[in-house]
Design an enzyme around this catalytic site. Structure first.
Site, mmCIF file in Angstrom:
data_model
loop_
_atom_site.group_PDB
_atom_site.id
_atom_site.type_symbol
_atom_site.label_atom_id
_atom_site.label_comp_id
_atom_site.label_asym_id
_atom_site.label_seq_id
_atom_site.Cartn_x
_atom_site.Cartn_y
_atom_site.Cartn_z
ATOM 1 N N LYS A 113 -12.516 -10.072 -2.150
ATOM 2 C CA LYS A 113 -13.809 -9.460 -1.868
ATOM 3 C C LYS A 113 -13.764 -7.945 -2.018
ATOM 4 O O LYS A 113 -14.791 -7.294 -2.014
ATOM 5 C CB LYS A 113 -14.336 -9.885 -0.495
ATOM 6 C CG LYS A 113 -13.394 -9.775 0.633
ATOM 7 C CD LYS A 113 -13.933 -10.488 1.877
ATOM 8 C CE LYS A 113 -12.807 -10.601 2.897
ATOM 9 N NZ LYS A 113 -13.089 -11.385 4.043
ATOM 10 N N LYS B 162 0.825 -1.212 0.000
ATOM 11 C CA LYS B 162 0.000 0.000 0.000
ATOM 12 C C LYS B 162 0.856 1.256 0.000
ATOM 13 O O LYS B 162 0.526 2.228 -0.669
ATOM 14 C CB LYS B 162 -0.940 0.022 1.219
ATOM 15 C CG LYS B 162 -2.044 -1.014 1.071
ATOM 16 C CD LYS B 162 -3.297 -0.645 1.811
ATOM 17 C CE LYS B 162 -4.265 -1.800 1.660
ATOM 18 N NZ LYS B 162 -5.649 -1.474 1.737
ATOM 19 N N LYS C 33 -5.500 -12.609 -7.439
ATOM 20 C CA LYS C 33 -6.330 -13.329 -6.466
ATOM 21 C C LYS C 33 -7.789 -12.887 -6.524
ATOM 22 O O LYS C 33 -8.062 -11.693 -6.687
ATOM 23 C CB LYS C 33 -5.756 -13.046 -5.074
ATOM 24 C CG LYS C 33 -6.256 -13.959 -3.998
ATOM 25 C CD LYS C 33 -5.585 -13.633 -2.674
ATOM 26 C CE LYS C 33 -6.509 -12.812 -1.805
ATOM 27 N NZ LYS C 33 -6.158 -12.822 -0.389
HETATM 28 P P1 AMP Z 1 -9.358 -11.836 3.168
HETATM 29 O O1 AMP Z 1 -10.503 -12.048 2.244
HETATM 30 O O2 AMP Z 1 -8.165 -11.302 2.455
HETATM 31 O O3 AMP Z 1 -9.713 -11.112 4.426
HETATM 32 O O4 AMP Z 1 -8.894 -13.299 3.650
HETATM 33 C C1 AMP Z 1 -9.629 -14.128 4.513
HETATM 34 C C2 AMP Z 1 -9.063 -15.535 4.419
HETATM 35 O O5 AMP Z 1 -9.421 -16.136 3.177
HETATM 36 C C3 AMP Z 1 -7.541 -15.600 4.495
HETATM 37 O O6 AMP Z 1 -7.138 -16.802 5.102
HETATM 38 C C4 AMP Z 1 -7.166 -15.550 3.037
HETATM 39 O O7 AMP Z 1 -5.897 -16.047 2.784
HETATM 40 C C5 AMP Z 1 -8.260 -16.412 2.410
HETATM 41 N N1 AMP Z 1 -8.507 -16.007 1.028
HETATM 42 C C6 AMP Z 1 -8.987 -14.813 0.600
HETATM 43 N N2 AMP Z 1 -9.103 -14.773 -0.746
HETATM 44 C C7 AMP Z 1 -8.670 -15.980 -1.187
HETATM 45 C C8 AMP Z 1 -8.528 -16.571 -2.495
HETATM 46 N N3 AMP Z 1 -8.848 -15.924 -3.602
HETATM 47 N N4 AMP Z 1 -8.064 -17.829 -2.555
HETATM 48 C C9 AMP Z 1 -7.728 -18.502 -1.448
HETATM 49 N N5 AMP Z 1 -7.830 -18.019 -0.203
HETATM 50 C C10 AMP Z 1 -8.290 -16.771 -0.057
#
Ligand code: AMP
Ligand code: TRP
Length: 329
Positions: free
Chosen positions: A196, A111, A193
């Protein structure tokens, strides 16, 4: 029984990536370990959040966890902000983290490198809060996506540092990163990736997407022009991503799927992935609606924070004694 803990930030809605990369593991592990799962809402506010949205996201997340198979009889489920000990121990961890360590954390580094405006001090120090979340419960294992591994490593360093300075206090945790499906990619840009916080809705499958809409997103997923179905992340990231999704949702090895698709086209593969996602979401959302309409969620959270709260209270009291912060015995 060994302990396992993980948290998910309630920013945005949960995606298929969150399920395959993280939540699915929680569900599998709850029979084997003493599980602690919490909604990391104090982490969510490191970036600006709309209060209404934050509340709604947190509720949806809890209901989805339960709908996905998290069993409150086996797993202690709670809201981070319900337990003030997290921020208390978080501060203590901040005071034991070095600037250099936090500056090396990729999220902050990325960032700042992009020159983003409005980076808060909380975003900089949040890995220390995350360490507190983990060390509070003496978690042996922490299942996370690859992007979070670095933070668990910081928690390990902090546990060792603290134990060395003040005597045995914390269990040194280990990160667990799942291999297949560890990273689900964007449907529109499969080298990125699935996230969200993505702007293009076609790139991401939300767990609360209308199943038909989700099917359409799979059908219009970006692939390549090679025309052969192989698992080749380098050269065919879009196809590899679809294979990973199918493999995870159907519990079928990727090699087996690739064999089934010998001599077949992308359209057929997309159709099967689309149908699989459709069925998965339809079933999930039916359960989700039943949970929202009941008191299951409130009961689970009340019991969860009671149980977690007892452990947290004891741990922080111990830490305060070790640090000389408490003056009465
Ligand atoms: P976040 O959405 O970044 O807050 O991540 C929440 C959890 O979901 C963490 O353990 C991330 O590593 C996992 N995660 C988020 N997006 C992905 C994705 N596209 N593929 C696999 N794991 C994900
Ligand atoms: N920082 C994690 C994320 O961005 C969420 C999280 C907070 C977490 N505390 C945790 C994950 C403790 C595992 C253990 O998703």
């Amino acid at each position: 029984m060994k302990r396992m803990l993980s948290g998910v930030k309630p920013t945005g809605r949960l995606t298929l990536g969150n399920y395959i990369g993280a939540i699915r593991q929680f569900i599998q592990y709850q029979d084997e370990y003493e599980m602690f799962i919490f909604i990391a809402n104090m982490h969510a506010i490191t970036i600006p959040c709309d209060p209404k949205q934050l509340r709604q996201n947190s509720k949806d997340m809890i209901a989805l966890y339960l709908a996905l198979g998290l069993d409150p009889e086996k797993t202690t489920l709670f809201l981070q902000s319900d337990l003030p000990q997290h921020t208390e121990l978080g501060w203590i961890m901040t005071c034991h983290s070095y600037m250099g360590e936090l500056q090396r954390m990729t999220q902050y580094k990325d960032k700042t490198a992009k020159g983003e405006a409005g980076i808060t001090a909380g975003l900089f120090t949040y890995p220390a809060l995350m360490a507190a979340d983990i060390l509070m419960y003496d978690a042996d294992y922490v299942p996370v996506g690859v992007d979070q591994k670095q933070h668990v490593e910081l928690a390990r360093d902090l546990a060792e540092r603290f134990n060395h300075r003040y005597g045995d206090t914390f269990v040194v945790p280990e990160p667990i990163v799942q291999k297949v499906g560890a990273k689900i990619m964007s449907l529109q840009n499969p080298t990125k990736k699935m996230s969200k916080s993505e702007d293009n809705p076609k790139a991401t499958i939300d767990l609360l997407d209308e199943p038909n809409v989700a099917r359409k997103k799979i059908m219009s997923a970006v692939t390549d022009s090679l025309g052969v179905i192989r698992y080749d992340v380098e050269n065919q990231p879009g196809i590899a991503n679809l294979l990973t999704i199918l493999s995870a949702l159907n519990n079928e090895a990727i090699e087996g799927i690739v064999k089934r698709y010998e001599g077949k086209g992308y359209g057929e593969l997309k159709k099967e992935v689309g149908q699989t996602v459709f069925d998965f979401l339809s079933d999930l959302q039916e359960k989700y609606r039943a949970i929202i309409a009941s008191s299951i969620m409130d009961d689970a959270l009340r019991e969860g924070s009671e149980k977690a709260g007892k452990i947290a209270y004891k741990k922080v009291a111990k830490v305060k004694r070790k640090l000389g912060l408490s003056v009465v015995k």
